[in-house]
Design an enzyme around this catalytic site. Structure first.
Site, mmCIF file in Angstrom:
data_model
loop_
_atom_site.group_PDB
_atom_site.id
_atom_site.type_symbol
_atom_site.label_atom_id
_atom_site.label_comp_id
_atom_site.label_asym_id
_atom_site.label_seq_id
_atom_site.Cartn_x
_atom_site.Cartn_y
_atom_site.Cartn_z
ATOM 1 N N ASP A 1 0.848 -1.192 0.000
ATOM 2 C CA ASP A 1 0.000 0.000 0.000
ATOM 3 C C ASP A 1 0.883 1.241 0.000
ATOM 4 O O ASP A 1 1.649 1.470 0.942
ATOM 5 C CB ASP A 1 -0.896 -0.022 1.237
ATOM 6 C CG ASP A 1 -2.009 1.012 1.181
ATOM 7 O OD1 ASP A 1 -2.024 1.827 0.249
ATOM 8 O OD2 ASP A 1 -2.863 0.994 2.083
ATOM 9 N N GLU B 1 -2.911 0.236 -4.001
ATOM 10 C CA GLU B 1 -2.720 -0.906 -3.113
ATOM 11 C C GLU B 1 -3.151 -2.202 -3.793
ATOM 12 O O GLU B 1 -4.003 -2.200 -4.683
ATOM 13 C CB GLU B 1 -3.499 -0.725 -1.807
ATOM 14 C CG GLU B 1 -4.994 -0.707 -1.989
ATOM 15 C CD GLU B 1 -5.747 -0.752 -0.666
ATOM 16 O OE1 GLU B 1 -5.475 -1.661 0.134
ATOM 17 O OE2 GLU B 1 -6.612 0.120 -0.461
#
Length: 340
Positions: free
Chosen positions: A7, A98
């Protein structure tokens, strides 16, 4: 199974800090009337997404402001996912910044080393900090990456998972929203340990069958580790929130900006791009309710002028300017045909 959740930290803000040295290490926000993404330096001051920009500038005049650059974020996202695919073909996007990666059998028995290599490559090649969580399931990897932020790496191995899992709060579980948690709370269920001994039938009457199955699998440690590869996008959306207004010119201007962003995104998906045949316009009011208008286009097109005209007509059908409530968000969706 070895699952990574990667992420990019404060993605929009990180892209701006990467591209503008003046913003590095300083509190800054990506905003247009409302904060879309604060940097971690800004978050340390108490600034969060959704704050009116005027409030931020009045209280923290030292905070730098960047506008939203859709193309820059699309390019950074594409570079990030190209990097992910170098480590494994099994990549499940979560958003533009992400993804879950299944690296089972690709880590040479050293998942930590592979995760570190991914983070180093993201920093060196894309110029962005990426936090990574490592776990046996997607839930554990996601929880680990949350705890790794900002710019860190956390591993939940089998021993730590056995210790952590029973104590996980139900409202901290990925996918359990406020409404679901309220229902669980009302029946005396607060954390994963409270699910011990319950089966799907016990929970179905509280949260429905799908969520009941998910919760039971989490309690038993058999939750999802399957990477789902994305198919072709079936629609593209763009929206923007702002402080409540009933000013017609303001709402129309935001709608036009959303059309431009949506067209840019569609053009970036395929070559040649798929042409939408329909258009949807969404308006959200200051009481939280929404209005959605849909209509076919006269002809399939990505011409911004034609789409602005069609979107303007749908906006009129919401009667937002005669409603009396303030408008806080405008958005458009372009449904796309299946690839040829």
């Amino acid at each position: 199974m070895v699952i990574l959740h990667a992420d990019a930290d404060a993605f929009f803000a990180a892209v701006e800090q990467r591209d503008d040295p003046r913003m590095r290490g300083r509190p800054m926000v990506v905003a247009h009337e409302v904060v879309a993404c604060p940097s971690y330096e800004a978050r340390a001051l108490g600034i969060h997404a959704g704050m009116p920009l005027r409030q931020v500038q009045r209280r923290w005049p030292q905070v730098l402001v960047s506008g939203y650059r859709d193309e820059a974020y699309a390019e950074a996202s594409a570079a990030l996912f190209a990097l992910f695919h170098r480590f494994t073909p099994l990549v499940e996007p979560g958003s533009v910044e992400e993804a879950f990666l299944d690296v089972t059998g690709r880590d040479d028995g050293d998942p930590v080393g592979l995760a570190r290599a991914l983070r180093e490559a993201a920093r060196a090649e894309v110029g962005l900090p990426v936090s990574v969580g490592v776990g046996r399931t997607k839930l554990m990897a996601k929880l680990a990456s949350r705890r790794a932020k900002p710019d860190g790496l956390v591993v939940v191995d089998a021993g730590l998972e056995a210790h952590l899992r029973p104590g996980l709060r139900l409202d901290d579980l990925w996918g359990v929203g406020a409404t679901t948690y309220e229902k669980l709370h009302a029946t005396g269920l607060f954390d994963v340990a409270d699910l011990d001994g319950l089966d799907v039938e016990d929970l179905t009457f509280v949260v429905g069958t799908a969520m009941a199955r998910r919760l039971v699998s989490i309690a038993r440690g058999t939750d999802d580790a399957t990477i789902r590869l994305p198919g072709a996008r079936r629609s593209v959306s763009a929206s923007r929130s702002f402080p409540a207004t009933r000013t017609r010119s303001k709402v129309v201007a935001v709608l036009d900006t959303c059309i431009e962003r949506a067209v840019t995104r569609v053009r970036g998906l395929d070559d040649p791009p798929r042409l939408p045949r329909r258009l949807e316009v969404l308006v959200r009011y200051d009481d939280g309710t929404t209005a959605v208008e849909r209509a076919p286009l006269d002809a399939p097109t990505l011409d911004p002028a034609a789409l602005r005209t069609a979107a303007g007509q749908l906006l009129e059908q919401t009667a937002y300017d005669r409603d009396g409530r303030g408008v806080t968000l405008v958005g458009v969706t372009l449904p796309l045909p299946a690839p040829a």
